[in-house]
Design a protein around this motif. Structure first.
Motif, PDB file in Angstrom:
ATOM      1  N   ARG A  15       0.844  -1.206   0.000  1.00 42.97           N
ATOM      2  CA  ARG A  15       0.000   0.000   0.000  1.00 42.97           C
ATOM      3  C   ARG A  15       0.878   1.255   0.000  1.00 42.97           C
ATOM      4  NH1 ARG A  15      -2.859  -2.413   4.401  1.00 42.97           N
ATOM      5  NH2 ARG A  15      -2.554  -0.535   5.644  1.00 42.97           N
ATOM      6  N   ALA A  19       1.110   4.228  -2.858  1.00 40.25           N
ATOM      7  CA  ALA A  19       0.960   5.660  -2.536  1.00 40.25           C
ATOM      8  C   ALA A  19       2.153   6.464  -3.052  1.00 40.25           C
ATOM      9  CB  ALA A  19       0.807   5.839  -1.024  1.00 40.25           C
ATOM     10  N   PRO A  25       1.876  14.684  -3.092  1.00 42.47           N
ATOM     11  CA  PRO A  25       1.089  15.841  -2.625  1.00 42.47           C
ATOM     12  C   PRO A  25       1.951  17.089  -2.451  1.00 42.47           C
ATOM     13  CG  PRO A  25       0.898  13.952  -1.107  1.00 42.47           C
ATOM     14  CD  PRO A  25       1.932  13.611  -2.129  1.00 42.47           C
ATOM     15  N   THR A  33       0.250  13.224   4.580  1.00 43.96           N
ATOM     16  CA  THR A  33      -0.899  13.038   3.689  1.00 43.96           C
ATOM     17  C   THR A  33      -0.891  11.630   3.093  1.00 43.96           C
ATOM     18  OG1 THR A  33      -0.941  15.399   3.155  1.00 43.96           O
ATOM     19  CG2 THR A  33      -2.025  13.906   1.589  1.00 43.96           C
ATOM     20  N   LEU A  34       0.276  11.173   2.630  1.00 42.28           N
ATOM     21  CA  LEU A  34       0.369   9.821   2.069  1.00 42.28           C
ATOM     22  C   LEU A  34       0.077   8.766   3.127  1.00 42.28           C
ATOM     23  CD1 LEU A  34       3.539  10.257  -0.188  1.00 42.28           C
ATOM     24  CD2 LEU A  34       1.166  10.004  -0.948  1.00 42.28           C
ATOM     25  N   GLU A  36      -1.843   9.079   5.699  1.00 39.56           N
ATOM     26  CA  GLU A  36      -3.295   9.079   5.918  1.00 39.56           C
ATOM     27  C   GLU A  36      -4.008   8.301   4.823  1.00 39.56           C
ATOM     28  OE1 GLU A  36      -4.172  13.261   6.199  1.00 39.56           O
ATOM     29  OE2 GLU A  36      -3.393  13.404   8.254  1.00 39.56           O
ATOM     30  N   GLN A  37      -3.548   8.441   3.574  1.00 41.57           N
ATOM     31  CA  GLN A  37      -4.149   7.681   2.471  1.00 41.57           C
ATOM     32  C   GLN A  37      -4.002   6.180   2.687  1.00 41.57           C
ATOM     33  OE1 GLN A  37      -2.341   8.991  -1.202  1.00 41.57           O
ATOM     34  NE2 GLN A  37      -3.040  11.098  -0.946  1.00 41.57           N
ATOM     35  N   VAL A  38      -2.856   5.787   3.246  1.00 43.03           N
ATOM     36  CA  VAL A  38      -2.569   4.372   3.485  1.00 43.03           C
ATOM     37  C   VAL A  38      -3.270   3.867   4.737  1.00 43.03           C
ATOM     38  CG1 VAL A  38      -0.679   2.767   4.044  1.00 43.03           C
ATOM     39  CG2 VAL A  38      -0.386   4.450   2.232  1.00 43.03           C
ATOM     40  N   GLY A  39      -3.554   4.785   5.667  1.00 46.42           N
ATOM     41  CA  GLY A  39      -4.241   4.394   6.892  1.00 46.42           C
ATOM     42  C   GLY A  39      -3.325   4.107   8.061  1.00 46.42           C
TER      43      GLY A  39
END
Length: 163
Positions: A15, A19, A25, A33-34, A36-39
């Motif tokens: 993951r 990203a 970003p 930010t990345l 957060e996208q990955v969790g």
């Protein structure tokens, strides 16, 4: 001889790779930010990236500059004939030029004595030619050929773990 064990990437690492290979970003804290996208937290994200770099699963990360969009309208691949004993020295000098985006050595052939290649970018063809003259003079290398691009093909990068 023992068989080498190849570590598989975890689902989290996959993951993270997904990203990283997308649009980066343009914010104050891009890795946050990345992450957060990955969790995951930014700390975990960065720990995993560093681990993948240390184990050579990620070798490099970099930006792709769309040179024509920022004013560099001309480019030329220059094949140089340089003395083998000076190859590293000359390559390092040429690679340090802000006009050179690629610099690499290649084997010669019977009718092709060129062993060092540079990709030179400039705002005009004349600027590229001046850069080549300057590099040749600075390195005391005069034998080269200039191969101008006729058409720029779409540039794409490898995408991993897209399934």
């Amino acid at each position: 001889m023992a068989a080498e064990v190849i570590d598989e990437l975890s689902e989290l690492d996959k993951r993270i790779v997904r990203a990283l290979q997308g649009e980066f970003p343009l914010v104050a804290e891009p890795y946050k930010t990345l992450a957060e996208q990955v969790g995951v937290s930014e700390e975990i994200f960065m720990e995993r990236v560093k681990s993948m770099q240390q184990t050579k699963k990620i070798r490099k990360m970099g930006a792709v500059l769309c040179h024509r969009e920022v004013g560099f309208k001309a480019n030329v691949l220059v094949a140089w004939e340089v003395p083998a004993q000076r190859l590293d020295e000359i390559a390092c000098h040429m690679a340090a030029s802000p006009f050179v985006t690629h610099c690499y050595d290649r084997n010669t052939a019977e009718n092709w004595p060129y062993n060092l290649y540079t990709m030179v970018h400039g705002r005009t063809r004349e600027e590229c030619e001046q850069v080549v003259r300057d590099l040749g003079q600075e390195c005391n290398v005069s034998k080269h050929v200039m191969l101008y691009s006729k058409h720029e093909w779409k540039k794409t990068a490898m995408k991993y773990f897209c399934e």
